[in-house]
Design a protein around this motif. Structure first.
Motif, short mmCIF file in Angstrom:
data_model
loop_
_atom_site.label_atom_id
_atom_site.label_comp_id
_atom_site.label_asym_id
_atom_site.label_seq_id
_atom_site.Cartn_x
_atom_site.Cartn_y
_atom_site.Cartn_z
N VAL A 428 46.05 39.60 47.33
CA VAL A 428 46.45 40.23 48.58
C VAL A 428 46.96 39.25 49.64
N GLY A 429 46.90 37.96 49.37
CA GLY A 429 47.45 37.02 50.35
C GLY A 429 46.43 36.46 51.30
N ALA A 430 46.70 36.58 52.61
CA ALA A 430 45.99 35.83 53.63
C ALA A 430 44.49 36.12 53.71
N ASP A 431 44.05 37.29 53.28
CA ASP A 431 42.61 37.57 53.31
C ASP A 431 41.85 36.83 52.22
N GLY A 432 42.56 36.33 51.21
CA GLY A 432 41.95 35.45 50.23
C GLY A 432 41.08 36.14 49.19
N ALA A 433 40.16 35.35 48.63
CA ALA A 433 39.38 35.78 47.47
C ALA A 433 38.48 36.97 47.77
N THR A 434 37.99 37.08 48.99
CA THR A 434 37.06 38.16 49.31
C THR A 434 37.70 39.53 49.25
N HIS A 435 39.02 39.58 49.41
CA HIS A 435 39.72 40.86 49.44
C HIS A 435 40.63 41.06 48.23
N ALA A 436 40.65 40.13 47.30
CA ALA A 436 41.50 40.26 46.13
C ALA A 436 41.00 41.39 45.24
N GLY A 437 41.94 42.17 44.71
CA GLY A 437 41.58 43.26 43.80
C GLY A 437 41.69 42.80 42.37
N SER A 438 40.79 41.95 41.96
CA SER A 438 40.90 41.27 40.67
C SER A 438 40.18 41.97 39.52
N PHE A 439 39.17 42.78 39.82
CA PHE A 439 38.23 43.19 38.78
C PHE A 439 38.24 44.67 38.44
N ASP A 440 38.99 45.49 39.18
CA ASP A 440 38.86 46.94 39.00
C ASP A 440 39.29 47.42 37.62
N THR A 441 40.35 46.83 37.06
CA THR A 441 40.77 47.26 35.72
C THR A 441 39.66 47.03 34.72
N ALA A 442 39.03 45.87 34.81
CA ALA A 442 37.95 45.55 33.87
C ALA A 442 36.76 46.48 34.05
N PHE A 443 36.31 46.68 35.29
CA PHE A 443 35.09 47.47 35.44
C PHE A 443 35.33 48.97 35.31
N MET A 444 36.54 49.43 35.55
CA MET A 444 36.80 50.86 35.38
C MET A 444 37.08 51.21 33.91
N THR A 445 37.79 50.36 33.18
CA THR A 445 38.11 50.68 31.78
C THR A 445 36.90 50.54 30.87
N ASN A 446 35.82 49.94 31.36
CA ASN A 446 34.59 49.88 30.57
C ASN A 446 33.92 51.24 30.42
N LEU A 447 34.30 52.19 31.28
CA LEU A 447 33.56 53.45 31.37
C LEU A 447 34.14 54.52 30.45
N PRO A 448 33.31 55.17 29.66
CA PRO A 448 33.79 56.26 28.79
C PRO A 448 34.51 57.35 29.58
N ASP A 449 35.59 57.82 29.03
CA ASP A 449 36.36 58.96 29.56
C ASP A 449 37.11 58.67 30.85
N MET A 450 37.11 57.43 31.31
CA MET A 450 37.86 57.08 32.51
C MET A 450 39.34 56.92 32.16
N ILE A 451 40.21 57.58 32.92
CA ILE A 451 41.65 57.39 32.79
C ILE A 451 42.06 56.31 33.79
N MET A 452 42.69 55.24 33.33
CA MET A 452 43.04 54.13 34.21
C MET A 452 44.52 53.84 34.13
N MET A 453 45.21 53.96 35.29
CA MET A 453 46.65 53.74 35.36
C MET A 453 46.97 52.63 36.36
N ALA A 454 48.13 52.03 36.20
CA ALA A 454 48.63 51.06 37.18
C ALA A 454 50.12 51.29 37.36
#
Length: 641
Positions: A428-454
């Protein structure tokens, strides 16, 4: 415009220098510090209004307490710019939120005056209590044995974690100080019963009485609170709205006081420092954006800003070439809500940031801002879904992490059709590591029956919003980045996609590139460069990380020498699921070369998004280099023939 004159501030390098100043000089210093903060942020942009609101408080705390021996913890910490100026970082403020510069938040590795890093809300009281207990248990010598002071806003204190901490602090009875910075304004106007409670404490005539009581106490301080304190306490206890909430949690309550009155601040802080023998809460009333007209008059109190003109306050933003992903989501959601009365929306204190302001304006009865409470937002959405509605739960990727247990237990386990709109996905830029959206694909696709799009672009985002609205068989999620789209032509409305189906962008040979998300534009740029070298990759926009388009992926693997996946997320996400599919189908036994381009296994500090993706190795040049490396020199030589 010339820099403001700051003769007193020029004499201050560290908080210890404040000890030589008189109370009157500290008041003057606060005026200079505010002027310097305004001038600094006008040149860099950044979080603004909250810092202006705590200038006097910052000066008073550092003047009374002995930082860094005493631990000062700023909740969220977007208000810490004046703090940074007073703690040896004034000469580097021009680098704030830039590559290799100062963080826009507190950061432990940056300064001993930042004892606890933050950027998410409602953590300060827990951290301060932990430090207080560590202090009393002996801790380690280098950490000292000082006071622990948490400064938390009225928006942040409405979150459940703050009350969990206060309940525990009251039970343990450890000496610690919580300063409630009550400015009636977090980012959006505060919502909920807690904010109403605080508002009633100082609304109209009663507030004038409370303020007068605090003024009366000032004349008696730094002696024990005596009559003034007794009067303030009695006023609170006799108020029709009550006033014992904090005391019931085990805190000694002091206030409300004027957070811009240096006399009151110094007197109260000095007395609390001398007299406190357990947890104390000081309730200070402040104004967000204080001292700078354009910020004071802004709807969000000047929360955050780009570079701006010091005189007019006009922001110096680059012209927009395409609509933002956030606005595209908001408009498409309203279009769908016009046709379907069951569609509703939920956000956690970020209606503007998530694009839901338009929905709230058009359909206020179907749009809910639940405050800084991501866990509640998720389960509230689950309840809406269980009740037959079609909720869109719009939360930044970095904040959705805070509600993950609820995503698992309350949504996925029950297969409820909550639609997660995951904004600020990727770097995300200037807000840095605390605001980066780095992990959602990994933690959402772990869940059964979750549909995950980008979404690969803003038109694709429209299709995914429409797809999520039409899908009622379980939870869905779609992710998209901060900032502008790529400038594609937008349809009149989104089209419902076939679940789990990718789209072919370019047919080639030898090597296939499978892109998930907005790196697709970088892939296309890389392919243009590769074509000049005689290489024509097949390019596919995956669209879905779950369910995968298994048929298409296996076809790519069988008809190409190599396959590369690309995503704006951490390891464990899309590429890992593709690798699992290939392994289960014994594709690697055929000699397929497989590579996965993901965010590196580090936290990437603030920089521009382009610089961050360069550090991550996900630019067009990196993609081109990976293709060349994967195919190998001999293959390239043969093709050049």
């Amino acid at each position: 415009m010339d820099k403001p004159k700051t003769p007193l501030l020029d004499r201050v390098s560290y908080p210890s220098d404040l000890k030589t100043l008189s109370d009157a000089e500290l008041t003057t210093l606060a005026h200079e510090l505010r002027a310097d903060t305004i001038a600094q942020v006008s040149q860099t942009g950044g979080h603004f209004g909250a810092g202006l609101g705590v200038v006097e408080m910052t000066v008073a705390i550092h003047a009374v307490f002995d930082t860094p021996r005493d631990k000062l913890i700023w909740d969220v910490s977007h208000q810490c710019y004046p703090h940074k100026i007073l703690t040896g970082r004034r000469d580097r403020m021009g680098t704030i939120r830039q590559k290799d510069g100062l963080s826009g938040f507190t950061k432990r590795t940056e300064s001993p005056y930042d004892p606890f890093g933050a950027a998410h809300s409602s953590t300060s009281i827990s951290a301060a209590l932990g430090m207080a207990v560590a202090r009393d248990l002996g801790g380690t010598p280098e950490h000292g044995l000082g006071d622990c002071i948490a400064v938390i806003g009225d928006g942040s204190i409405s979150a459940g974690m703050a009350y969990e901490a206060m309940n525990n602090a009251g039970h343990l009875g450890k000496r610690m100080i919580v300063i409630l910075n009550d400015n009636e304004m977090s980012i959006a106007p505060p919502t909920g019963a807690m904010s109403s409670y605080l508002s009633r404490l100082y609304a109209g005539a009663p507030f004038q009485e409370f303020k007068a009581a605090a003024k009366g106490a000032v004349s008696l301080l730094p002696e024990p609170f005596q009559e003034g304190a007794r009067r303030a306490k009695e006023l609170l206890k006799s108020a029709t709205v009550g006033g014992t909430l904090f005391e019931e949690l085990g805190f000694s309550y002091v206030g409300p006081i004027d957070g811009h009155d240096m006399e009151q601040l110094l007197a109260v802080l000095r007395t609390v420092k001398v007299r406190a023998d357990g947890p104390v809460l000081i309730h200070a009333i402040t104004k967000k954006g204080k001292g700078y007209g354009p910020a004071e008059n802004a709807a969000d109190g000047g929360h955050a800003t780009a570079k701006f003109d010091l005189v007019t306050g006009e922001q110096k933003k680059a012209p927009s070439n395409a609509p933002s992903y956030t606005s595209v989501f908001g408009k498409e959601l309203v279009r769908l809500a016009e046709k379907d009365p069951k569609i509703c929306a939920v956000t956690a204190a970020m209606p503007d940031g998530t694009g839901l302001t338009l929905m709230g304006d058009r359909y206020p009865s179907r749009c809910f801002d639940v405050g800084i409470a991501e866990q509640h937002a998720v389960t509230f959405s689950a309840g809406l879904a269980a009740g037959g509605m079609k909720p869109f739960c719009a939360i930044y990727s970095t904040f959705l992490q805070r509600g993950y247990d609820q995503v698992v237990h309350d949504v996925a386990l029950q297969k409820l059709p909550v639609r997660f709109a995951i904004d600020r996905a990727g770097l995300v830029g200037a807000d840095g590591a605390t605001h980066a959206g780095s992990f959602d694909t990994a933690f959402m696709t772990n869940l059964p029956d979750m549909i995950m799009m980008a979404a690969a672009d803003e038109a694709e985002l429209m299709h995914m919003v429409a797809t999520a609205a039409a899908y009622d068989d379980g939870p869905t999620a779609f992710r998209y980045p901060r900032g502008e789209g790529v400038g594609v032509e937008l349809p009149e409305g989104g089209t419902v996609l076939e679940i789990g189906k990718s789209r072919l962008i370019q047919e080639g040979n030898q090597i296939a590139i499978l892109s998930f998300g907005t790196r697709l534009s970088e892939v296309q740029t890389a392919c243009e460069n590769l074509s000049a070298k005689g290489i024509m990759p097949t390019v596919v926009d995956a669209r879905f990380a779950k369910p995968l388009d298994a048929e298409a992926i296996l076809q790519l693997a069988r008809h190409h020498e190599a396959l590369i996946t690309i995503e704006e997320g951490a390891v464990g996400g899309f590429g890992s699921h593709v690798a699992q599919l290939l392994a289960e189908n014994a594709v690697f036994d055929t000699g397929l070369k497989f590579r996965s381009m993901v965010l590196p296994d580090i936290f990437i500090d603030q920089a521009s998004p382009a610089e961050m993706y360069a550090m991550a190795g996900l630019t067009a040049a990196d993609i081109e280099a990976r293709v060349l490396d994967t195919l190998g020199v001999a293959t390239l030589s043969a093709k050049r023939g």
